[in-house]
Design a protein around this motif. Structure first.
Motif: not given
Length: 759
Positions: A295-296, A360, A364, A366, A390-392, A394
């Motif tokens: 989640d960065n 990654d 993108d 993430y 990975n969707i942002n 989330q």
């Protein structure tokens, strides 16, 4: 060693030399240094049926091992760590060694016992009974792990730039060039408690969990205490009860000292009725895991891959969930923020997570996940890799079909042999050294997923000495594509011999380029011809005879000057290219316009290793139109101009290689900017001249040659040429030094009677 069934001996050495020609090879890889490590096991065992899915027959122990890329001396070349694995019975496991090798920088490995105290390679596995733990010594030298693990890690844990080694209950740290056993001092006591028994971990992973820049370790332990003991080693009042040993993070202080952290979810045992066949006791557990900041937020999260997705829904996950990501709350607690679920396992209820990695893969920003899974039934006989985007930070989406079009290659088993395909180890490397990350899956049919930006291509054009093609990726020579370590096992009634070898591509990329660019030899001859007729243009300005004789290049022609500054010339050429030419030119003030046409014939030969020598006779025509201007300044004469050239190639056949190749006719158009300089001088009574010619060619169309089967052979025609000559004269005597592009210098010493034919 002494087993319950008699003496067991493992002998380590080097095999007798065997030539590379004795083994399979292809246009990319070949086998080198066969037997640079040879392990001979002598002694037998009765077999093992303790796990009905992994039954072994009686006979000799089979030695195999895992290989790890390492940096053991701080140089730029990849060194090796070997960790043995003896396959036989769990009732007694022989001692397996860790052996180190130093890369000599020339693509070979030298065994390096000096990297350990007393020059002794340590035991890091076995030396015990994995079935009976009643008399187990939890502090034994070979470690306190139970069963074979894929959680062996080679990484720099103490930050000194040299590789260290970790496995369950085992830690070797580098210290002044020596790997020292720091297991009992630097690992938590939970690994050595008598009441905990032998610890089982199917897999382990490493990464920065707490955001402090060093490497931590996560171990999803699947084990319980001995009967009558609590976790921690205290005795329980219930003499037949045991307690779950929790998942554990080993938090590094930066020097390689690890503290335990148990802030992870705990999955309780449940009663499960599989297919109405009666009640079983089971629980959800991860057979693999990976660490990344999904989640960065700057803290390491942990992803789990489930061994048994069929019961995931009983724990609040979706049906057949393949795994979940647990997020770090910033205080190294992975129980407070819930989980992000991963998509369903490709094999559904029959799925079994085998290995996972995080990187990654779509660029993108993430971190994404790839998951390798096998199946329970038929046991370990299929395999596939799923790509989870990975969707942002989330959620995760299954993009396998988009990113890995060949994901079904082994989804229905191994069509090449009877070996299982399900057990393997993923490694993320830049396999082809093109700047992006690829995926190597070391299984019984090792393959690579090549990153092409939008998707990953399946590649498995490797070689091995037997049907079991487990290859471990090691960049041995630092060139071209990744290399590998493979093995070959030969067993007799009471012994097995395992030879390890390199699967190397030291020149194979060159071989491929030589083949693809075999058209270069033809384009070189055609462009040599254009350069030669540039000399004709130059010689035909004033000389009656056109002459050049230089090693394998010969030109002779006659120039007829007519009225009105118009001249016609013709002649012949011999050598690498034979032919005839005709031309005309006209002078208008200081401008000269001209045209040269030639008809040429050339016999060529080309040698490409593995493909054989090839021969061809080619015919081609050239047409050149030129414009040049002359400028004279005292003793300096300067000619510069431009030429437009066309080459017409007839159809031809190449023979002598692994197959005859028929080439279509082709043509090439180019523009040549040239300059000729001649300077006369007098030096200490010697007269002399310097004559220089230089040109820069631009091609308007590639002269790539196409076969009748529409296969393209590329060419890289030479664009720049430089010829030069220096002459010294004294009376009739002369010294001449000539240089022609692509040829060695030519020295001439003599005298001349008549020189009006020279230019």
């Amino acid at each position: 060693m002494m087993s319950p069934w008699g003496e067991v001996t493992f002998s380590y050495g080097i095999s007798e030399y065997r030539s590379t020609n004795e083994f399979p090879s292809n246009d990319k890889y070949k086998i080198e240094d066969y037997g640079f490590l040879q392990v001979i096991s002598t002694g037998t065992h009765p077999g093992d049926d303790s796990n009905q899915d992994e039954i072994s027959s009686s006979g000799p122990w089979v030695n195999n091992g895992q290989w790890f890329e390492a940096n053991l001396n701080g140089d730029e070349f990849s060194d090796l760590i070997y960790v043995g694995n003896s396959i036989g019975t769990r009732e007694y496991v022989p001692e397996d060694l860790m052996i180190t090798f130093i890369n000599d920088g020339n693509g070979h490995f030298q065994i390096a016992p000096e990297l350990f105290p007393d020059n002794t390679f340590p035991c890091v596995q076995g030396g015990t009974n994995w079935l009976n733990t009643d008399s187990n010594d939890s502090r034994k030298k070979c470690g306190n792990q139970q069963d074979y693990t894929t959680g062996k890690i080679v990484a720099d844990f103490n930050g000194d730039g040299i590789s260290d080694y970790y496995d369950t209950s085992i830690l070797y740290l580098s210290n002044q060039g020596v790997l020292e056993n720091k297991s009992l001092t630097n690992l938590p006591d939970l690994f050595f408690q008598e009441g905990h028994g032998q610890i089982f971990v199917h897999d382990a992973t490493h990464g920065d969990l707490d955001g402090d820049g060093d490497l931590d370790i996560f171990t999803p332990i699947f084990d319980s205490t001995q009967a009558g003991y609590l976790f921690g080693g205290e005795k329980d009042t219930c003499s037949v009860c045991n307690e779950t040993i929790p998942f554990t993070a080993l938090i590094n202080d930066g020097s390689g000292y690890f503290s335990p952290n148990h802030n992870f979810p705990n999955f309780e045992w449940l009663e499960v009725d599989y297919d109405n066949h009666g009640v079983n006791i089971d629980k959800l557990w991860p057979t693999t895991a990976t660490i990344a900041d999904f989640d960065n937020d700057g803290f390491g999260d942990v992803a789990f891959g489930w061994f048994n997705p069929r019961i995931a829904a009983l724990y609040g996950f979706s049906e057949n969930s393949s795994g979940a990501v647990y997020l770090n709350n910033g205080s190294n607690d992975w129980t407070q923020r819930g989980f992000i679920e991963l998509p369903s396992n490709y094999f559904g209820a029959n799925g079994n997570a085998n290995d996972m990695e995080a990187f990654d893969f779509d660029g993108d920003g993430y971190i994404d996940i790839i998951l390798a899974s096998t199946i329970h039934d038929p046991y370990y006989e299929s395999r596939t890799i799923q790509f989870f985007k990975n969707i942002n930070g989330q959620g995760f989406s299954d993009v396998t079909e988009e990113k890995y079009p060949d994901y079904l290659t082994y989804a229905d088993g191994n069509p090449f042999s009877n070996y299982w395909i399900g057990q393997g180890k993923l490694k993320i490397v830049d396999y082809d050294h093109d700047g992006d990350l690829d995926v190597v899956d070391s299984v019984t049919r090792t393959y690579v997923l090549l990153n092409n930006g939008d998707y990953f291509d399946f590649y498995d054009n490797f070689v091995d000495a037997d049907d079991d093609r487990i290859l471990w990726p090691i960049e041995i020579d630092g060139k071209y594509h990744y290399d590998f370590i493979g093995s070959n096992v030969d067993c007799k009634a009471d012994s097995c011999t395992t030879n390890f070898f390199q699967v190397l591509d030291p020149i194979n990329q060159d071989l491929l380029k030589n083949f693809l660019y075999k058209g270069d030899v033809y384009s070189d001859h055609m462009n040599l011809s254009l350069n030669r007729y540039g000399q004709v243009r130059k010689a035909s300005r004033k000389n009656q005879f056109i002459y050049q004789n230089y090693e394998n290049l010969f030109i002779f022609g006659y120039n007829a000057n007519t009225r009105n500054n118009f001249n016609i010339f013709s002649g012949t050429s011999k050598g690498i290219v034979s032919g005839s030419f005709v031309g005309l030119a006209k002078n208008i003030n200081k401008i000269r316009l001209g045209f040269i046409y030639s008809d040429n014939y050339s016999k060529t030969s080309d040698e490409v290793r593995l493909f054989g020598n090839s021969f061809a006779a080619i015919e081609f025509k050239t047409a050149s139109t030129f414009l040049e201007r002359s400028v004279v300044i005292s003793n300096l004469k300067l000619n510069f101009g431009i030429s437009y050239d066309k080459v017409f190639i007839d159809e031809f056949r190449e023979s002598g290689s692994f197959q005859n190749i028929y080439f279509d006719s082709a043509d090439e158009t180019s523009q040549d900017l040239f300059v000729d300089i001649k300077y006369l001088f007098n030096f200490f009574g010697l007269n002399g001249s310097v004559d220089l010619s230089s040109s820069k060619r631009k091609f308007f169309s590639p002269m790539d040659l196409k076969s009748k089967e529409n296969f393209i052979f590329f060419t890289r025609p030479k664009k720049n040429y430089f010829n030069g000559e220096i002459n010294f004269f004294r009376g009739p005597f002369f010294l001449s030094i000539n240089h022609i592009e692509g040829q060695s210098p030519l020295y001439k010493l003599g005298f001349k009677i008549q020189s009006n034919y020279l230019y």
